[in-house]
Design a protein around this motif. Structure first.
Motif, short mmCIF file in Angstrom:
data_model
loop_
_atom_site.label_atom_id
_atom_site.label_comp_id
_atom_site.label_asym_id
_atom_site.label_seq_id
_atom_site.Cartn_x
_atom_site.Cartn_y
_atom_site.Cartn_z
N ILE A 146 25.63 35.58 41.44
CA ILE A 146 24.64 34.56 41.68
C ILE A 146 23.73 34.32 40.54
N LEU A 147 23.30 35.58 40.13
CA LEU A 147 22.37 35.67 38.94
C LEU A 147 23.12 35.04 37.66
N VAL A 148 24.13 35.32 37.41
CA VAL A 148 24.89 35.06 36.17
C VAL A 148 25.26 33.43 36.10
N PRO B 105 32.39 39.20 31.76
CA PRO B 105 32.75 38.02 31.27
C PRO B 105 31.68 37.19 30.48
N ASP B 106 30.66 36.88 31.17
CA ASP B 106 29.64 36.32 30.60
C ASP B 106 29.18 36.95 29.23
N MET B 107 28.98 38.32 29.44
CA MET B 107 28.68 39.04 28.08
C MET B 107 29.33 38.89 26.98
N PHE C 151 39.63 40.20 35.66
CA PHE C 151 40.80 39.90 36.36
C PHE C 151 40.67 38.42 36.98
N PHE C 152 39.61 38.27 37.90
CA PHE C 152 39.31 37.15 38.67
C PHE C 152 39.03 35.88 37.65
N VAL C 153 38.15 36.28 36.65
CA VAL C 153 37.86 35.10 35.82
C VAL C 153 38.78 34.61 34.84
N ILE D 19 32.17 32.97 37.77
CA ILE D 19 31.59 34.28 37.86
C ILE D 19 30.91 34.47 39.23
N LEU D 20 30.61 33.49 39.89
CA LEU D 20 29.93 33.75 41.31
C LEU D 20 31.05 33.96 41.97
#
Length: 460
Positions: free
Chosen positions: A144-146, A21-23, A276-278, A285-286
């Motif tokens: 966690i990282l994202v 999702p972040d990408m 789906f979750f986002v 994202i976490l």
């Protein structure tokens, strides 16, 4: 050190899903772009796994293992610094090449280092344990990282792992090779990449360009041509990467066909979980990384027991049960909506993970049982390769399902519901297939699922 290399490969196979999702937001890409980010890696792994094992045997297992680690680590830098989608896809291709050398090389080194069967079993168990940890750690670590940084951080995490691996393995590992290893099938490898690559291109881009576009139709035609050429080359080769004679045995053919469908349903559905979750349930994202954990955790816990169950009850019962359970889990997840509480969601993922965990080791064991002991490594590698091919097709086909549904006016949520239903239905159909055609007899002690010389990694 061999276990650490496998851990890095498996961690990367699941950590990327949490960052999709972040990408998509930061790279301003669409569904086809996300599909290429995943499939550029999986495609190269699928097509180079068998060659990676042969390279290790011929040129030295330590040399190929360390070369794979270097390529994988440097490719992670390329991915992390990628200024555009194209550069990221190129980095993923390089990662796939590195993983195809790193994973079979790691197990070959491990088997060679422990010639005593009892010690080898313990070492392989540790190797499998690291694989499970890497598989399960990917979603939460990625989330966690994202959440703390951005998607680039999931690739930079490979740098310290790769550095530790190289610094510690270089003086410790001893070199070994097989002087009787077969020749490398360069034409077969190239044609296999072209065949699956052109098919994947058509499936991914068809929803964007139109299924009747000359470019898409041309890609499908090329896929057929390259596949025919691959079959012709393999039939005439003295040392084929994929000996076609093995498919004359029904057990080998059925087990590998089922493995393609396992890769299709598992990877094809996992590709959409974080989205789906986002995008549907509005999770961070976490949280999305944590919420997908029941699937990978269930697989990591149950997988070590699947081979034992197959040895006791037979391949057919365990595989058919696993596919049925996975299919029902995916169908149940297809009924999850935006307002469904997580208390009514997590168990569906866990059921799906348990089901798939029951299938992969027994299917590999069935493929191994169908060939001579001298070809067990080849059979295992082909089983892993067919699973990866199924993963490539799953991401491509199910992504096309979403794109096509959206083009008809359906919502993204409706498209995802269809994806999970299709994946579940495919698993149930495959369960019926294995129930009818997979061998009924129990494997003997000598032919029960074992980890052979050139086995590759589990699913990305």
């Amino acid at each position: 050190m061999a276990c650490l290399g496998q851990f890095m490969v498996l961690l990367d196979s699941t950590i990327v899903g949490a960052a999709l999702p972040d990408m998509q937001a930061r790279l301003h890409t669409d569904m086809s772009g996300l599909q290429w980010i995943v499939n550029a890696y999986v495609l190269l792994v699928a097509m180079l796994l068998l060659s990676g094992g042969v390279f290790a045997d011929r040129f030295g297992r330590k040399k190929i293992f360390l070369s794979g680690a270097v390529v994988f680590t440097l490719a992670s830098v390329v991915c992390g610094l990628a200024p555009s989608l194209g550069w990221l896809i190129a980095g993923r291709v390089l990662q796939g090449i590195g993983a195809a050398a790193l994973s079979p090389g790691s197990l070959a080194l491990l088997v060679d280092a422990y010639p005593v069967p009892q010690e080898r079993v313990k070492a392989i168990g540790l190797w499998a344990g690291f694989s499970g940890i890497g598989l399960a750690a990917g979603p939460p670590v990625g989330g966690i990282l994202v959440e703390a940084l951005d998607w680039r951080s999931i690739f930079f995490v490979n740098l310290p792992i790769g550095a530790i691996l190289l610094l510690t393995a270089l003086p410790v590992l001893r070199e070994s090779r097989n002087p009787n290893a077969p020749a490398i099938d360069v034409p077969g490898t190239i044609l296999s990449i072209l065949a699956v690559g052109t098919l994947t291109y058509g499936l991914i881009e068809g929803g964007v360009r139109g299924w009747t576009s000359p470019v898409i139709l041309g890609s499908f035609v090329l896929a057929v041509v390259f596949t025919a050429a691959f079959i012709a080359v393999e039939a005439r080769s003295t040392a084929p990467m994929m000996p076609l004679r093995l498919f004359r045995g029904s057990l080998f053919t059925v087990s590998n066909t089922a493995m393609v469908m396992v890769g299709f349903s598992l990877m094809g559905s996992v590709f959409f979980l974080s989205q789906f979750f986002v995008h549907v349930q509005g999770a961070s994202i976490l949280n999305s990384g944590l919420e997908t954990l029941p699937l990978s955790l269930a697989m990591a816990i149950v997988s070590p027991f699947a081979g034992r169950l197959a040895a006791r009850y037979g391949f057919r019962i365990v595989v058919t049960t696993g596919l049925s359970v996975a299919g029902l889990g995916l169908l149940a997840f297809g009924c999850v909506h935006a307002d469904t509480g997580y208390g009514n969601v997590w168990w569906r993922l866990a059921v799906t993970g348990i089901g798939f965990a029951l299938t992969m080791s027994p299917l590999t064991g069935a493929a191994i049982q169908s060939v001579s002991p001298q070809e067990s490594g080849l059979a295992s590698g082909m089983s892993s390769a067919t699973r990866q091919i199924g993963a490539v097709l799953g991401v491509a086909v199910l992504g096309a399902v979403v794109t096509t549904r959206e083009s008809t006016g359906a919502s993204f949520e409706a498209g995802l519901d269809t994806v999970f239903v299709v994946a579940g239905a495919a698993s149930l159909v495959t369960a019926a297939f294995t129930g009818l055609w997979l061998v009924k007899a129990k494997p003997t002690e000598s032919t029960a699922p074992q980890t052979p010389r050139r086995q590759a990694q589990p699913a990305d």
